[in-house]
Design a protein around this motif. Structure first.
Motif, PDB file in Angstrom:
ATOM      1  N   ASN A   2       5.515   0.668  22.054  1.00 37.18           N
ATOM      2  CA  ASN A   2       5.896   1.623  21.017  1.00 37.18           C
ATOM      3  C   ASN A   2       7.258   2.218  21.350  1.00 37.18           C
ATOM      4  N   ILE A   3       7.817   2.909  20.393  1.00 32.49           N
ATOM      5  CA  ILE A   3       9.164   3.457  20.532  1.00 32.49           C
ATOM      6  C   ILE A   3       9.227   4.512  21.637  1.00 32.49           C
ATOM      7  N   ASP A   4       8.125   5.218  21.887  1.00 30.55           N
ATOM      8  CA  ASP A   4       8.130   6.230  22.948  1.00 30.55           C
ATOM      9  C   ASP A   4       8.389   5.596  24.312  1.00 30.55           C
ATOM     10  N   MET A   5       7.847   4.399  24.544  1.00 31.61           N
ATOM     11  CA  MET A   5       8.087   3.698  25.806  1.00 31.61           C
ATOM     12  C   MET A   5       9.552   3.305  25.934  1.00 31.61           C
ATOM     13  N   ILE A   6      10.154   2.909  24.826  1.00 31.60           N
ATOM     14  CA  ILE A   6      11.576   2.534  24.845  1.00 31.60           C
ATOM     15  C   ILE A   6      12.441   3.749  25.131  1.00 31.60           C
ATOM     16  N   ARG A   7      12.120   4.870  24.501  1.00 29.79           N
ATOM     17  CA  ARG A   7      12.888   6.087  24.747  1.00 29.79           C
ATOM     18  C   ARG A   7      12.719   6.567  26.184  1.00 29.79           C
ATOM     19  N   ALA A   8      11.521   6.433  26.737  1.00 29.24           N
ATOM     20  CA  ALA A   8      11.303   6.805  28.139  1.00 29.24           C
ATOM     21  C   ALA A   8      12.094   5.894  29.065  1.00 29.24           C
ATOM     22  N   ALA A   9      12.135   4.596  28.748  1.00 29.30           N
ATOM     23  CA  ALA A   9      12.925   3.660  29.553  1.00 29.30           C
ATOM     24  C   ALA A   9      14.404   4.019  29.495  1.00 29.30           C
ATOM     25  N   ALA A  10      14.871   4.443  28.319  1.00 28.30           N
ATOM     26  CA  ALA A  10      16.276   4.845  28.174  1.00 28.30           C
ATOM     27  C   ALA A  10      16.599   6.022  29.089  1.00 28.30           C
ATOM     28  N   THR A  11      15.660   6.943  29.215  1.00 29.58           N
ATOM     29  CA  THR A  11      15.869   8.084  30.110  1.00 29.58           C
ATOM     30  C   THR A  11      15.965   7.615  31.561  1.00 29.58           C
ATOM     31  N   ARG A  12      15.086   6.699  31.965  1.00 29.51           N
ATOM     32  CA  ARG A  12      15.110   6.204  33.344  1.00 29.51           C
ATOM     33  C   ARG A  12      16.355   5.366  33.619  1.00 29.51           C
ATOM     34  N   LEU A  13      16.871   4.706  32.593  1.00 30.95           N
ATOM     35  CA  LEU A  13      18.051   3.855  32.752  1.00 30.95           C
ATOM     36  C   LEU A  13      19.359   4.636  32.713  1.00 30.95           C
ATOM     37  N   GLN A  14      19.301   5.877  32.255  1.00 34.78           N
ATOM     38  CA  GLN A  14      20.524   6.664  32.120  1.00 34.78           C
ATOM     39  C   GLN A  14      21.221   6.805  33.473  1.00 34.78           C
TER      40      GLN A  14
END
Length: 324
Positions: A2-14
């Motif tokens: 889901n999109i929440d997992m993608i947004r969480a990954a974006a935070t970890r990748l920042q």
């Protein structure tokens, strides 16, 4: 997924992944017959978008699991992405790679600190069986190249960037062309676009003879390729779309596009001449579709993701000598 997992990954990748730009060239626009925008993931760490998924998966593991180590199987780009992410996290990594993978990819994976185990892809040896046996024997965590939720989440961060960049550029309706193997990047991008840019549509791009995803999208069920290898687009030659990725692609993607090896070589040469980027054959499939299959694309804009740039010098010289 889901999109929440993608947004969480974006935070970890920042602060870890590179935010790749959208490039353009009037010369390429003329060939494509519309405004063509190129997302050069060949400029990402390790030379492909696969770093996003590798980092996402490693960073999502608990510390004790990560310390025991990870294992992945890949023809090269996922291998390097996982190897580099593991090294950055201080985790051991074993990578199962085909013997016929480009030597540059094998050498780079070893140079990043991973143990490389080669298998006979052309002879029909199963990378899944090899990888599973080693994982069980050593207690390693398997990170699959595309059918892995946290890997898909990491790849989806590319789609979040595209949504924001397209908005900034005034792109309202466009196909987003994605070089597609098992569908990790395509499904992640499709989910990101659904949430953040619903007027943009993901489209898969594959080499002729290895268009299992395009055929699957048409039939509505998972189709297989007849051969394990035989295209210069090694990075996107997979047996079939994934069990996790295919339902997402079937729901969200437009019809698949199919390109020839020669069209990929031509796209590689044009990317170098007009955008000054180095792209590998499999990483050029989306650009090839945008340039040479415009009759199958609608709208005034098209976005193509150049997914990787890990090409052996001999292959790159072939592209330039024939089409530059």
């Amino acid at each position: 997924m889901n999109i929440d997992m993608i947004r969480a990954a974006a935070t970890r990748l920042q602060g870890h992944a590179r935010r790749t730009p959208l490039l353009s060239s009037p010369f390429l626009d003329e060939i494509a017959g519309r405004r063509l925008w190129v997302k050069p993931e060949c400029l990402q760490h390790t030379g492909s978008f696969k770093f996003r998924g590798g980092w996402s998966a490693l960073s999502a593991l608990d510390e004790d699991t990560r310390k025991r180590g990870v294992i992945a199987y890949s023809s090269g780009n996922h291998a390097q992405g996982v190897a580099y992410a593991a090294a950055q996290h201080g985790a051991p990594a074993v990578i199962v790679m085909p013997e016929d993978a480009p030597q540059l990819k094998i050498a780079n994976t070893r140079a990043l600190g991973a143990e490389v185990v080669l298998y006979d892809r052309a002879g029909g040896e199963s990378r899944e069986e090899v990888g599973s046996a080693i994982a069980e024997d050593r207690g390693l965590t398997l990170i699959r190249p595309y059918d892995e939720p946290q890997v898909i989440a990491g790849q989806g961060t590319c789609g979040l960037e595209i949504a924001e960049q397209a908005s900034d550029a005034g792109i309202q309706n466009a196909d987003v062309l994605v070089c597609c193997g098992g569908g990790g990047l395509t499904s992640g991008v499709a989910l990101a676009l659904e949430a953040e840019a619903p007027t943009l549509r993901a489209r898969t791009c594959e080499p002729q003879g290895f268009d299992d995803v395009a055929r699957s999208l048409t039939s509505g069920g998972i189709e297989q390729n007849n051969a394990p290898s035989g295209s210069i687009c090694d990075a996107i030659v997979t047996p079939s779309p994934g069990q996790i990725t295919f339902p997402i692609m079937h729901r969200l993607c437009g019809p698949g596009l199919v390109v020839t090896d020669d069209e990929c070589l031509h796209a590689m040469a044009l990317a170098f001449l007009r955008l000054k980027i180095v792209v590998e054959p499999g990483g050029a499939a989306a650009l090839a579709a945008a340039l040479f299959h415009g009759d199958q694309i609608e709208g005034d804009d098209v976005i193509a993701i150049c997914t990787g740039g890990n090409v052996d010098p001999e292959m790159f010289q072939t592209a330039l000598s024939r089409f530059a």
